[in-house]
Design a protein around this motif. Structure first.
Motif, PDB file in Angstrom:
ATOM      1  N   ASP A 278      38.651  47.238  51.380  1.00 62.59           N
ATOM      2  CA  ASP A 278      39.357  46.117  50.750  1.00 62.59           C
ATOM      3  C   ASP A 278      39.142  46.123  49.246  1.00 62.59           C
ATOM      4  O   ASP A 278      40.091  45.947  48.467  1.00 62.59           O
ATOM      5  CB  ASP A 278      38.867  44.785  51.322  1.00 62.59           C
ATOM      6  N   TYR A 279      37.902  46.308  48.823  1.00 61.00           N
ATOM      7  CA  TYR A 279      37.604  46.330  47.391  1.00 61.00           C
ATOM      8  C   TYR A 279      38.368  47.451  46.683  1.00 61.00           C
ATOM      9  O   TYR A 279      38.929  47.262  45.595  1.00 61.00           O
ATOM     10  CB  TYR A 279      36.106  46.515  47.163  1.00 61.00           C
ATOM     11  N   GLN A 280      38.371  48.616  47.289  1.00 61.99           N
ATOM     12  CA  GLN A 280      39.060  49.750  46.665  1.00 61.99           C
ATOM     13  C   GLN A 280      40.559  49.482  46.560  1.00 61.99           C
ATOM     14  O   GLN A 280      41.189  49.806  45.541  1.00 61.99           O
ATOM     15  CB  GLN A 280      38.771  51.026  47.454  1.00 61.99           C
ATOM     16  N   ALA A 281      41.134  48.869  47.606  1.00 66.18           N
ATOM     17  CA  ALA A 281      42.563  48.554  47.567  1.00 66.18           C
ATOM     18  C   ALA A 281      42.851  47.469  46.535  1.00 66.18           C
ATOM     19  O   ALA A 281      43.831  47.554  45.786  1.00 66.18           O
ATOM     20  CB  ALA A 281      43.024  48.102  48.956  1.00 66.18           C
ATOM     21  N   GLN A 285      45.246  47.752  43.211  1.00 72.92           N
ATOM     22  CA  GLN A 285      46.381  46.837  43.057  1.00 72.92           C
ATOM     23  C   GLN A 285      46.231  45.908  41.851  1.00 72.92           C
ATOM     24  O   GLN A 285      47.118  45.085  41.594  1.00 72.92           O
ATOM     25  CB  GLN A 285      46.529  45.993  44.329  1.00 72.92           C
ATOM     26  N   GLY A 286      45.118  46.037  41.121  1.00 69.37           N
ATOM     27  CA  GLY A 286      44.887  45.154  39.987  1.00 69.37           C
ATOM     28  C   GLY A 286      44.575  43.734  40.401  1.00 69.37           C
ATOM     29  O   GLY A 286      44.867  42.782  39.663  1.00 69.37           O
ATOM     30  N   LYS A 287      43.946  43.556  41.569  1.00 66.75           N
ATOM     31  CA  LYS A 287      43.654  42.221  42.095  1.00 66.75           C
ATOM     32  C   LYS A 287      42.152  42.002  42.291  1.00 66.75           C
ATOM     33  O   LYS A 287      41.716  41.305  43.193  1.00 66.75           O
ATOM     34  CB  LYS A 287      44.389  42.011  43.421  1.00 66.75           C
ATOM     35  N   LEU A 288      41.375  42.616  41.394  1.00 64.71           N
ATOM     36  CA  LEU A 288      39.925  42.479  41.456  1.00 64.71           C
ATOM     37  C   LEU A 288      39.448  41.874  40.132  1.00 64.71           C
ATOM     38  O   LEU A 288      38.976  42.576  39.245  1.00 64.71           O
ATOM     39  CB  LEU A 288      39.271  43.847  41.702  1.00 64.71           C
ATOM     40  N   PRO A 289      39.551  40.542  39.985  1.00 63.59           N
ATOM     41  CA  PRO A 289      39.260  39.914  38.695  1.00 63.59           C
ATOM     42  C   PRO A 289      37.774  39.751  38.402  1.00 63.59           C
ATOM     43  O   PRO A 289      37.392  39.505  37.252  1.00 63.59           O
ATOM     44  CB  PRO A 289      39.931  38.541  38.823  1.00 63.59           C
ATOM     45  N   VAL A 290      36.935  39.847  39.432  1.00 60.17           N
ATOM     46  CA  VAL A 290      35.485  39.755  39.264  1.00 60.17           C
ATOM     47  C   VAL A 290      34.903  41.154  39.399  1.00 60.17           C
ATOM     48  O   VAL A 290      35.282  41.905  40.304  1.00 60.17           O
ATOM     49  CB  VAL A 290      34.872  38.829  40.335  1.00 60.17           C
ATOM     50  N   ARG A 291      33.994  41.519  38.517  1.00 57.80           N
ATOM     51  CA  ARG A 291      33.354  42.835  38.628  1.00 57.80           C
ATOM     52  C   ARG A 291      32.429  42.838  39.851  1.00 57.80           C
ATOM     53  O   ARG A 291      31.683  41.882  40.078  1.00 57.80           O
ATOM     54  CB  ARG A 291      32.549  43.136  37.366  1.00 57.80           C
ATOM     55  N   ILE A 292      32.477  43.925  40.625  1.00 54.04           N
ATOM     56  CA  ILE A 292      31.696  44.007  41.851  1.00 54.04           C
ATOM     57  C   ILE A 292      30.744  45.191  41.792  1.00 54.04           C
ATOM     58  O   ILE A 292      31.150  46.323  41.548  1.00 54.04           O
ATOM     59  CB  ILE A 292      32.611  44.148  43.089  1.00 54.04           C
TER      60      ILE A 292
END
Length: 575
Positions: A278-281, A285-292
């Protein structure tokens, strides 16, 4: 114009003794670290009360911050208007900060992102005042959500109830719900089920305790409905797995919540293969606004394959996977923390080892050999000693380079505290655990063992940078609650007077460092995150008060006005 050049390759060096005073900069500091692009818009944010850290982890203040919107990095910071002669840029936009306080984006060094998103849409029992009150909350939630196949929730804590007894299935059964109910304890190391859920899981009086777990039973030998640590899996394997769409919706809910609290980066403690995918997807998709900064779960069937593939790095620090979360014991509240001597309030019990000692040692060696950081959950003094012993068997060079961590480091034998700095093992600690546990920790441990419990001041003075976090959703994710707990060791009502074991308080500068640059150090990201130093990412927040000029007892009331990641606004209060 004073120009200060810095070496972008140099690492932030943790020092054993640190000055925590505020060094005022006389001028903006500039550096050739950032490859400035002429197409970028340079932004000057002025008229701010800014706080950050220098290369030596000292707190500094500034009134102006310059960054660009392409690299997303800090170009300059200081206290005077920048001179642009020969620097290759001129601010294209000037923003008036209107005197607001600016901090580096906060980093939660230990949380569970999917669990947070899911908890925000499940029955919340944190405020329950009794077993009956909790059961009534469950009934009301079930009535309001009739389509649910299972009623799931979290947050009960029997230590906050008058009688402090574990709850029983009978109180959940009384409502007559014809659907299974499963409610995790606030620490996530025990769960409370109704009879329907126990029946679906096939748990009866004849079901034996699994290794590292316990099925609580009444005087007649019948299951009470409470399952501890590894016993929870007997039931949870029957709960339908969330679909991919449900997981991603929960992630989005969690991201929005974290950004509203000023958290720009989270260390996700123990993710599954589905969560990694999920994180990679989401990143693609540019939908990871928080750094993980993700810790892979050591219990995942995919672990061997992950170790063969090696760490997943990202020079933009958006998604980094280079650590593995390993469990050694359980939690103190459910008496699952592994202790060297019996519990003071239960002399026949010493806690549980979730991972057997030989297996723990081989896991740590395998993780380290594959180039990963080992982040090991250890709460009790027996578990902490065992983990330190296992880490001590690694070669010094391998161990020091890997920055292995002990997650929680909650109850440590006093003689073991210096071993953290000696072995270069990082304590990853959650200040609100102390203020949540203070009403029961003495009962569980007795006064003598409290000397090595929640020992932030001692570990700091011994030279260990502390990775600060909350362990959300075990605790609320609000980092200002953590800062408040770290400097006051009090609850939000100001109790106890003077603080609980006040000799272990941190200064506010030290506490802020734990939630910024030291948390970044615990993820190998100190060059990019947590400091707002020149060349680092422009992750910052604007808040409604100057926490360094506020009464410490009021820090928890701080509200975030704006959150920016890589110089781009991602949250604004009221929008």
């Amino acid at each position: 114009m004073l120009i200060t050049k810095c070496n972008p390759k140099s690492a932030i060096k943790p020092r054993l003794r640190l000055s925590i005073g505020v060094a005022l900069l006389g001028a903006l500091s500039l550096t050739p670290f950032v490859a400035f692009q002429s197409s970028a818009e340079v932004i000057l944010l002025n008229n701010i009360k800014g706080y950050g850290f220098d290369d030596e982890r000292n707190l500094i203040s500034f009134t102006q911050l310059v960054y660009d919107d392409v690299s997303g990095r800090v170009l300059a910071r200081g206290n005077s208007k920048p001179s642009t002669d020969d620097k290759g840029f001129e601010p294209a936009r000037v923003i008036d900060g209107k005197g607001k306080t600016l901090l580096p984006g906060l980093i939660d060094g230990h949380g569970h992102v999917l669990g947070l998103g899911q908890s925000l849409s499940r029955v919340e029992l944190r405020e329950s005042t009794s077993e009956q009150d909790a059961a009534a909350m469950v009934n009301a939630f079930a009535a309001a959500n009739p389509a649910l196949q299972w009623v799931l929730g979290r947050g009960w804590n029997q230590e906050l109830w008058q009688h402090k007894d574990f709850p029983a299935r009978a109180s959940l059964d009384a409502a007559g719900l014809d659907k299974p109910v499963w409610l995790r304890r606030v620490d996530g190391h025990a769960g409370w089920a109704n009879s329907k859920a126990l029946a679906l899981a096939g748990i009866t009086r004849d079901t034996p305790d699994p290794d590292g777990g316990q099925i609580l039973k009444d005087a007649n030998g019948e299951p009470t409905g409470v399952l501890v640590d590894n016993a929870m899996a007997l039931l949870e394997q029957h709960i339908p797995e969330p679909t991919g769409a449900e997981r991603r919706a929960a992630f989005t809910t969690a991201f929005n919540h974290l950004l509203s609290l000023g958290i720009t980066s989270a260390h996700d403690a123990g993710i599954s293969a589905d969560e990694l995918a999920d994180y990679q997807a989401l990143k693609q998709q540019g939908k990871l606004p928080v750094r993980i900064y993700a810790m892979l779960s050591a219990s995942s069937p995919e672990l061997a394959d992950w170790l063969k593939q090696g760490p997943i790095l990202d020079d933009k620090q958006q998604l980094v996977v280079r650590s593995v979360k390993i469990y050694s014991d359980g939690a103190l509240g459910s008496r699952g923390a592994a202790l060297l001597a019996p519990y003071s309030d239960r002399p026949a019990e010493t806690g549980l080892l979730v991972t057997p000692e030989p297996e723990l040692g081989s896991l740590i060696r395998d993780v380290a050999a594959a180039g990963f950081q080992a982040n090991i959950h250890a709460i009790g003094d027996r578990a902490n000693r065992m983990v330190l012993d296992k880490l001590a068997t690694l070669t010094n060079k391998t161990r020091e380079a890997a920055r292995h961590r002990i997650e929680h480091a909650q109850v440590v034998a006093p003689e073991d505290l210096p071993r953290f700095a000696k072995l270069k093992v990082l304590p990853s600690m959650q200040p609100t655990h102390a203020t949540s546990d203070m009403n029961m920790a003495g009962d569980r441990l007795g006064d003598a063992r409290l000397k090595g419990a929640y020992a932030w001041r001692t570990l700091t003075d011994l030279g260990s940078p502390i990775v600060g976090g909350s362990d959300f959703p075990v605790e609320l994710a609000n980092p200002f609650h953590g800062l408040h707990a770290a400097v006051t060791r009090q609850d939000h009502q100001g109790q106890p007077a003077g603080g609980w074991r006040p000799e272990e308080k941190l200064t506010l500068a030290e506490a802020l460092r734990a939630f910024t640059v030291d948390a970044a150090f615990g993820a190998f990201q100190e060059q990019d995150l947590g400091s707002l130093n020149v060349g680092s990412m422009a992750d910052f927040i604007l808040i409604d008060r100057d926490i360094f000029a506020t009464e410490p007892t009021q820090i928890w009331q701080t509200r975030v006005l704006e959150t920016h990641v890589a110089g781009k606004p991602v949250y604004a209060l009221g929008q």
